[in-house]
Design a protein around this motif. Structure first.
Motif, short mmCIF file in Angstrom:
data_model
loop_
_atom_site.label_atom_id
_atom_site.label_comp_id
_atom_site.label_asym_id
_atom_site.label_seq_id
_atom_site.Cartn_x
_atom_site.Cartn_y
_atom_site.Cartn_z
N PHE A 174 3.28 2.40 -8.14
CA PHE A 174 3.09 4.10 -7.64
C PHE A 174 2.61 5.20 -8.55
CE2 PHE A 174 6.75 7.46 -8.45
CZ PHE A 174 5.54 8.71 -7.46
N LEU A 180 3.28 6.10 4.76
CA LEU A 180 2.50 5.72 3.51
C LEU A 180 1.38 5.00 3.15
CD1 LEU A 180 5.63 6.57 1.14
CD2 LEU A 180 4.11 7.94 1.72
N LEU A 183 1.14 -1.56 -0.37
CA LEU A 183 -0.14 0.00 0.03
C LEU A 183 0.79 1.52 0.07
CD1 LEU A 183 -2.66 -0.41 2.25
CD2 LEU A 183 -2.74 0.00 0.31
N ALA A 184 2.00 1.24 0.65
CA ALA A 184 2.97 2.46 0.77
C ALA A 184 3.17 3.17 -1.01
CB ALA A 184 4.55 1.83 0.99
N PRO A 185 3.32 2.68 -1.74
CA PRO A 185 3.67 2.59 -3.44
C PRO A 185 2.30 3.80 -3.16
CG PRO A 185 3.87 0.90 -3.63
CD PRO A 185 4.07 1.21 -2.21
N VAL A 186 1.38 2.99 -3.50
CA VAL A 186 0.10 3.23 -3.24
C VAL A 186 -0.25 5.20 -3.15
CG1 VAL A 186 -2.36 3.14 -3.78
CG2 VAL A 186 -1.17 1.15 -4.19
N GLY A 187 -0.37 4.72 -1.68
CA GLY A 187 -0.31 5.92 -1.07
C GLY A 187 0.68 7.31 -0.94
N ASN A 188 1.79 6.80 -1.98
CA ASN A 188 2.63 7.62 -2.70
C ASN A 188 2.72 7.91 -3.79
OD1 ASN A 188 5.34 9.12 -2.11
ND2 ASN A 188 5.77 7.92 -3.18
N GLY A 189 1.66 7.49 -4.29
CA GLY A 189 1.07 7.78 -5.77
C GLY A 189 -0.09 9.18 -6.33
N LEU A 190 -1.33 8.72 -4.06
CA LEU A 190 -2.10 9.49 -4.35
C LEU A 190 -0.96 10.57 -3.60
CD1 LEU A 190 -4.91 7.40 -1.93
CD2 LEU A 190 -4.78 8.01 -4.57
N VAL A 191 -0.26 11.13 -3.03
CA VAL A 191 0.29 12.33 -2.99
C VAL A 191 0.75 12.66 -4.31
CG1 VAL A 191 2.09 13.35 -1.17
CG2 VAL A 191 1.13 11.43 -0.42
N THR A 231 -0.77 4.92 -9.61
CA THR A 231 -2.10 5.07 -8.77
C THR A 231 -2.14 6.45 -9.80
OG1 THR A 231 -0.76 3.49 -7.08
CG2 THR A 231 -2.75 5.34 -6.79
N ALA A 241 -2.18 5.97 2.86
CA ALA A 241 -3.60 4.61 1.54
C ALA A 241 -5.13 4.65 2.38
CB ALA A 241 -2.93 3.93 0.90
#
Lengths: 179, 180
Positions: B146, B48, A116-124, B149, B52
């Motif tokens: 990354f 992170l 999920l970390a890279p997904v969260g980063n993609g959202l930022v 997304t 999410a």
């Protein structure tokens, strides 16, 4: 529920709190529709004025709810609207997060975290594009944003307020030179 | 590894300061700076992934992130102290500003200055993206998650919930321990 009592704020804000997936701004249009068109608590331009104030103040954009409550019923309205907008989603989030954090350290939890970390980063990253895209500043805003990030890369402990002062000065300066 | 749990007061004070000083938005960048970069309360991946999680749940993203950090550090009391700290300053600031807004509007270039502050605040977000992207580059699946997304939400403007529902599980599957 009568519309002339502060509790009407609860009826308006609690449902929006629980459907505001993606963040407070995702329901601003819905709130505007409720308080301007349906309940006629204020005019459209009054609502836009409150939105502008919430953007100029520090803190989350969702403090717009505080201003709507204040506009209608003063201080008690401000308190009720803020609680009605922040509490329901927060209680839900707390429940989910509690379960999530309970399993920290398990291999599957680590995998979920790493996934999920890279997904969260993609959202930022998407947020960066969206904020810079809707701002009226155009290319100047992009230069200030990446300039600030560059300064932080060189001096990680640089206080953000210093960046804010520089950013404001550069923006105002550019507008004076190129109106 | 992360440091021992901070006190409730320390959590309150950090979020109180963030709430009161975070002009122009970009609050997630402030939290990352204070909680991960400066105080090492949480690690980057933890932050992170919690972010999410907070974004797919309803509620202000920053409030959900605060609850995540507070709960992780000190349970219910930590989450409550963080959230209260985050909101109490802006609550009064926004009311004060509403009272003095006409005056502020009459100042020359007040709006331009706010635009400049908002742009600088985006710089704090870019710091997160740069660090997260660098560690994602170590694993091809993370790099792909990354980029996918970012492109789907930021460029194509597809539904955030849909994108996370598709990319999230795929990315987790790729990170799943072998033989588990």
């Amino acid at each position: 529920m009568r519309d002339d009592l502060p509790w009407a704020l609860v009826v308006v804000f609690v449902p929006f709190s629980l459907v505001s997936i993606g963040g407070g701004p995702s329901v601003f249009a819905g709130i505007q529709h409720q308080v301007v068109d349906i309940r006629q608590w204020m005019s459209s331009s009054e609502f836009v004025g409150l939105f502008a104030i919430s953007r100029a103040a520090p803190g989350p954009g969702s403090m717009l709810s505080t201003l709507v409550g204040w506009h209608m019923w003063g201080f008690s309205g401000a308190v009720i609207a803020t609680l009605a907008f922040f509490l329901p989603s927060s209680v839900l989030c707390y429940g989910v997060v509690r379960v999530w954090n309970r399993y920290r350290g398990r291999p599957w939890h680590t995998a979920m975290e790493q996934g999920l970390a890279p997904v969260g980063n993609g959202l930022v990253a998407a947020g960066v594009i969206s904020i810079l895209g809707i701002s009226g500043g155009g290319v100047v805003s992009w230069i200030i944003a990446f300039g600030a990030a560059g300064l932080l890369a060189l001096r990680p402990k640089l206080h953000p307020m210093i960046l804010f002062v520089i950013g404001a000065a550069v923006f105002v300066g550019t507008r004076i030179v190129m109106p | 590894m992360s440091a021992p749990s901070p006190s409730i007061t320390a959590i309150f004070l950090v979020f109180f300061r963030i709430g009161l000083l975070s002009f122009g938005g970009g609050l997630i960048g402030w939290v990352f700076r204070e909680v991960v970069l400066i105080r090492h309360w949480l690690e980057e991946d933890e932050f992170l992934s919690g972010m999410a999680l907070g974004q797919i749940l309803p509620g202000a993203n920053i409030a959900n992130l605060t609850i995540f950090v507070g709960q992780r550090l000190r349970g219910l009391a930590g989450a409550a102290a963080g959230l209260f700290g985050l909101l109490v300053g802006p609550f009064f600031a926004v009311l004060a500003l509403a009272a003095g807004y006409r005056m502020l509007q009459s100042l020359p270039h007040a709006e331009d200055a706010m635009e400049g502050v908002a742009a600088a605040a985006v710089g704090l977000l870019i710091v997160i993206v740069a660090r997260g992207a660098r560690s994602a580059m170590g694993r091809p699946s993370a790099a792909l998650a990354f980029l996918a997304t970012f492109a789907a939400v930021g460029i194509m403007h597809w539904s955030l919930l849909l994108v996370v529902a598709v990319v999230g599980p795929l990315s987790v599957w790729a990170a799943w321990p072998k033989g588990a």
